[in-house]
Design an enzyme around this catalytic site. Structure first.
Site, short mmCIF file in Angstrom:
data_model
loop_
_atom_site.label_atom_id
_atom_site.label_comp_id
_atom_site.label_asym_id
_atom_site.label_seq_id
_atom_site.Cartn_x
_atom_site.Cartn_y
_atom_site.Cartn_z
N THR A 322 0.84 -1.20 0.00
CA THR A 322 0.00 0.00 0.00
C THR A 322 0.88 1.25 0.00
OG1 THR A 322 -0.11 0.24 2.40
CG2 THR A 322 -1.71 -1.23 1.41
N CYS A 323 0.24 2.40 -0.17
CA CYS A 323 1.00 3.65 -0.24
C CYS A 323 1.27 4.24 1.14
CB CYS A 323 0.24 4.65 -1.09
SG CYS A 323 -0.19 3.99 -2.70
N ASP A 324 1.09 3.46 2.17
CA ASP A 324 1.11 3.94 3.53
C ASP A 324 2.46 3.61 4.20
OD1 ASP A 324 0.55 4.36 6.23
OD2 ASP A 324 -1.50 3.64 6.03
N ASN A 362 -6.46 -0.41 -0.41
CA ASN A 362 -5.65 -0.12 -1.60
C ASN A 362 -5.77 -1.19 -2.70
OD1 ASN A 362 -2.47 1.68 -1.44
ND2 ASN A 362 -4.55 2.40 -1.15
#
Ligand SMILES: *Cc1c(COP(=O)(O)O)cnc(C)c1O
Length: 399
Positions: A322-324, A362
């Protein structure tokens, strides 16, 4: 479901672009047989650890007849999947509607509680039923466990007398239960808790029909290798036998992790390497919640056909897809130094609290499930002794 030989076989033949969940029903069945044969009482499976219907059926076939459920959704799930199973609703704070549906629709008779309010709720919801098995949850220490369950539930010893006596008035069978916390690393966790049970029984002068020592039985992970389960069983048996209870009183336990940890693992692919950080395609929002949020170290192995012992092992950390930023798993995870983009890695021992915690955040995560016939990466049950941590390198002979 097509049955593969091994984790390596799955990686080689499918070359999966998304993570794949591997299941090992034989490992879960072996754990279930071990508990049903060796625990000196009854073993309830704690469904929240892994509610997969396939796993529930596997455990049932291997001798687990009682299930610890914590919500009405779990009650319905087990009732639908295993119509003859006995359900025990062991969450001490339940919705009144959930108690009523469990009792009248699904035949649940066993409930836990830790307050007078909950006792009144159970009596009201079951319309004053006279066939209830009620377990009072006692608060005990979590000091020997990796994951505390001490803060939220359980009546304090000094308040237990009144609650035990009131529960005795309405219960057909009275139990005392506790939970020492998850992944309890020593049998002492249980013997100390049983001492508290003794104090509660003596103080309240009630007849107790069930002593339920809860979950917390460990599995084995890198850096967390517990003593053999038999040592836990012996210590619990000895402590139980010395309690001031009738000879017909029952001993119960509620393992979640110990019955499910070896059931599944995950095959992930390395999508990027930055130094000793590997960007893999599952993570904190997938089956690796505990690796990210608790810093749990799961065993890992590189899935390559050729033996590559010549490469030394190095410590790696993982980023999930994910972009986290929080999608990070510190490890350390030991892998051959030459691991590279496109490599597949098996992350082991994810059957407990792995797939159960998955989200689709995501748009990532494992969709495909494959059954494999090889051994889990570690086991507390093989040859009935803990295995040494297996090499991270797959040998040719395992194909
Ligand atoms: C979570 C839970 C269990 C299972 O715990 P494990 O540590 O997975 O064995 C058992 N009983 C209750 C009441 C629980 O909440």
């Amino acid at each position: 479901m097509y049955k593969h030989h091994s984790a390596l076989g799955v990686a080689l033949s499918l070359k999966p672009a998304a993570p794949v969940t591997l299941i090992r029903p034989q490992a879960a069945a072996r754990a279930a047989r071990y508990f049903s044969q060796k625990f000196p009482g009854r073993s309830l499976y704690a469904v929240k650890a892994n509610p997969s219907p396939e796993l529930l059926k596997t455990l049932w076939s291997a001798g687990i007849t009682h299930y610890d459920v914590a919500s009405i959704v779990e009650v319905r799930l087990v009732a639908r999947t295993l119509p003859r199973a006995k359900l025990c609703f062991m969450h001490p704070v339940k919705a009144e509607e959930a108690i009523a549906e469990a009792y009248f629709t699904h035949g649940v008779r066993t409930f836990s509680l830790d307050t007078m309010e909950e006792l009144e709720k159970i009596v009201r919801a079951t319309k004053g039923a006279e066939d209830l098995e009620l377990c009072v949850r006692l608060r005990v220490s979590s000091e020997h466990s990796k994951l505390s369950l001490a803060a939220k539930f359980g009546v304090e010893l000094i308040e237990a007398k009144e609650l035990l006596q009131a529960t005795r008035q309405v219960a057909d069978a009275l139990g005392i239960c506790f939970h020492v916390g998850s992944q309890a690393m020593t049998p002492q966790a249980y013997t100390q808790a049983i001492e508290r049970v003794r104090a509660a029984i003596v103080d309240a002068s009630v007849t107790v029909d069930i002593v339920d020592v809860g979950g917390g039985f460990p599995s084995t992970y890198p850096g967390m290798e517990p003593p053999p389960l038999e040592a836990y069983f012996h210590a619990i048996h000895r402590a139980f036998e010395s309690l001031p209870i009738s000879y017909s009183a029952e001993l119960w336990c509620e393992p979640g992790r110990a019955l499910s940890a070896e059931y599944s693992s995950l095959v992930v692919r390395v999508e990027r390497r930055r130094g000793n950080e590997l960007y893999i395609n599952d993570g904190a929002y997938g089956a690796l919640f505990d690796a990210a949020h608790l810093g749990w170290r799961f065993p890992v192995q590189l899935l390559r056909p050729e033996a590559n012992d010549e490469q030394g092992l190095e410590a790696f950390s993982f980023y999930g897809p994910t972009c986290d930023d929080m999608d990070h798993m510190a490890g350390p995870f030991l892998l051959p130094s030459g691991v590279k983009v496109g490599d597949y890695i098996e992350i082991g021992m994810l059957g407990a609290y792995g797939s159960a915690m998955r989200t689709e955040f995501n748009g990532f995560g494992a969709e495909r499930v494959c059954e494999v016939a090889d051994e889990p990466m570690a086991s507390l049950y093989r040859d009935e002794a803990p295995l040494p941590q297996k090499s991270n390198v797959i040998q040719l002979s395992r194909r």
